[in-house]
Design an enzyme around this catalytic site. Structure first.
Site, PDB file in Angstrom:
ATOM      1  N   HIS A 237      19.975  27.522  -9.424  1.00 50.54           N
ATOM      2  CA  HIS A 237      20.955  26.837  -8.697  1.00 50.54           C
ATOM      3  C   HIS A 237      20.903  25.370  -9.624  1.00 50.54           C
ATOM      4  CE1 HIS A 237      20.649  28.619  -4.692  1.00 50.54           C
ATOM      5  NE2 HIS A 237      20.818  29.504  -5.481  1.00 50.54           N
TER       6      HIS A 237
ATOM      7  N   HIS B 102      27.011  29.362  -4.701  1.00 53.67           N
ATOM      8  CA  HIS B 102      26.198  28.212  -5.183  1.00 53.67           C
ATOM      9  C   HIS B 102      26.796  27.989  -6.613  1.00 53.67           C
ATOM     10  CE1 HIS B 102      23.356  30.335  -2.628  1.00 53.67           C
ATOM     11  NE2 HIS B 102      23.154  29.198  -2.280  1.00 53.67           N
TER      12      HIS B 102
ATOM     13  N   ASP C  79      23.988  23.758  -3.986  1.00 55.51           N
ATOM     14  CA  ASP C  79      24.059  24.261  -2.713  1.00 55.51           C
ATOM     15  C   ASP C  79      25.341  24.415  -1.973  1.00 55.51           C
ATOM     16  OD1 ASP C  79      21.525  25.226  -3.326  1.00 55.51           O
ATOM     17  OD2 ASP C  79      20.333  23.617  -2.118  1.00 55.51           O
TER      18      ASP C  79
ATOM     19  N   HIS D 107      25.416  27.345 -10.423  1.00 52.07           N
ATOM     20  CA  HIS D 107      24.146  27.489 -11.044  1.00 52.07           C
ATOM     21  C   HIS D 107      24.251  26.427 -12.502  1.00 52.07           C
ATOM     22  CE1 HIS D 107      22.329  31.232  -9.145  1.00 52.07           C
ATOM     23  NE2 HIS D 107      23.400  30.794  -8.331  1.00 52.07           N
TER      24      HIS D 107
ATOM     25  N   HIS E 244      15.861  23.592  -1.925  1.00 50.51           N
ATOM     26  CA  HIS E 244      17.183  24.421  -1.346  1.00 50.51           C
ATOM     27  C   HIS E 244      17.714  23.744   0.066  1.00 50.51           C
ATOM     28  CE1 HIS E 244      20.380  27.246  -1.579  1.00 50.51           C
ATOM     29  NE2 HIS E 244      20.129  27.590  -0.213  1.00 50.51           N
TER      30      HIS E 244
ATOM     31  N   HIS F  75      19.758  21.032  -3.366  1.00 52.09           N
ATOM     32  CA  HIS F  75      20.364  21.221  -4.695  1.00 52.09           C
ATOM     33  C   HIS F  75      21.906  20.599  -4.735  1.00 52.09           C
ATOM     34  CE1 HIS F  75      17.817  24.914  -4.893  1.00 52.09           C
ATOM     35  NE2 HIS F  75      16.825  23.885  -5.096  1.00 52.09           N
TER      36      HIS F  75
ATOM     37  N   HIS G 186      26.510  35.485  -3.922  1.00 47.50           N
ATOM     38  CA  HIS G 186      25.493  36.174  -4.031  1.00 47.50           C
ATOM     39  C   HIS G 186      25.655  37.471  -3.063  1.00 47.50           C
ATOM     40  CE1 HIS G 186      22.599  33.780  -5.959  1.00 47.50           C
ATOM     41  NE2 HIS G 186      23.403  32.666  -5.771  1.00 47.50           N
TER      42      HIS G 186
ATOM     43  N   ARG H 275      23.098  38.429  -7.463  1.00 49.97           N
ATOM     44  CA  ARG H 275      24.559  38.005  -7.880  1.00 49.97           C
ATOM     45  C   ARG H 275      25.531  39.151  -7.761  1.00 49.97           C
ATOM     46  NH1 ARG H 275      21.726  33.981 -12.127  1.00 49.97           N
ATOM     47  NH2 ARG H 275      20.072  33.315 -10.458  1.00 49.97           N
TER      48      ARG H 275
END
Length: 174
Positions: free
Chosen positions: A85, A68, A105, A70, A93, A102, A142, A165
């Site tokens: 995000h 993602h 995403d 952020h 999401h 998002h 992630h 993360r």
């Protein structure tokens, strides 16, 4: 004389603003790093306004992992400093192909049996300028697979339940 100087400064400022508008960055890069994870991700703005995402990441076991953009480019406290995000439209999401998602995403990246993930896809919501601009933000890998907001887990519609993360990097102008 002062009036002429002010006019010249104003004209110069207009030229700088106009010139800057034409030369907005069209490529950006992030160097991804974490414990045993390294990679480079390039973002290229295409003529149709979409963004092509390309890169290679090394270091995780075979399988899919959430990936993602952020909201913050702050990684001074590790990847946890990158915020949530990137979600300027305040959506739930979702999957990268969903209408409701998002902006950040990007789904999952898949690592092979050699612990390598090669990325090459085009995203319709990322941008390198304007309200969806990702330059100066961060990209985060992630620890688990992104469920695209489609499960009953409490984190599903917020984060895809992708877990912690494991690597991150700030997106900068290339």
């Amino acid at each position: 004389m002062l009036k002429q100087a002010i006019i010249l400064v104003a004209a110069y400022a207009s030229l700088v603003i106009a010139h800057h508008g034409r030369d907005q960055p069209h490529r950006a890069i992030a160097k991804l790093s974490g414990d045993n994870v390294q990679g480079n991700i390039t973002f290229t703005e295409l003529e149709d306004g979409k963004v092509r995402v390309q890169g290679t990441i090394f270091g995780l076991p075979a399988g899919p992992y959430g990936f993602h953009v952020h909201e913050k480019g702050d990684i001074t406290g590790g990847c946890g400093s990158a915020g949530s995000h990137f979600n300027p439209d305040h959506q739930d999401h979702g999957h990268p192909n969903d209408q409701v998602r998002h902006v950040g995403d990007l789904g999952n990246v898949v690592f092979d049996n050699n612990n390598v993930s090669t990325l090459d896809f085009v995203d319709t919501q990322l941008a390198l300028q304007g309200p969806h601009n990702i330059i100066g933000r961060s990209v985060v890998l992630h620890e688990r697979e992104d469920d695209f907001g489609r499960t009953s887990h409490p984190d599903s519609r917020k984060t895809g339940n992708a877990g912690g993360r494991v690597a991150c990097g700030v997106i900068g102008i290339l």
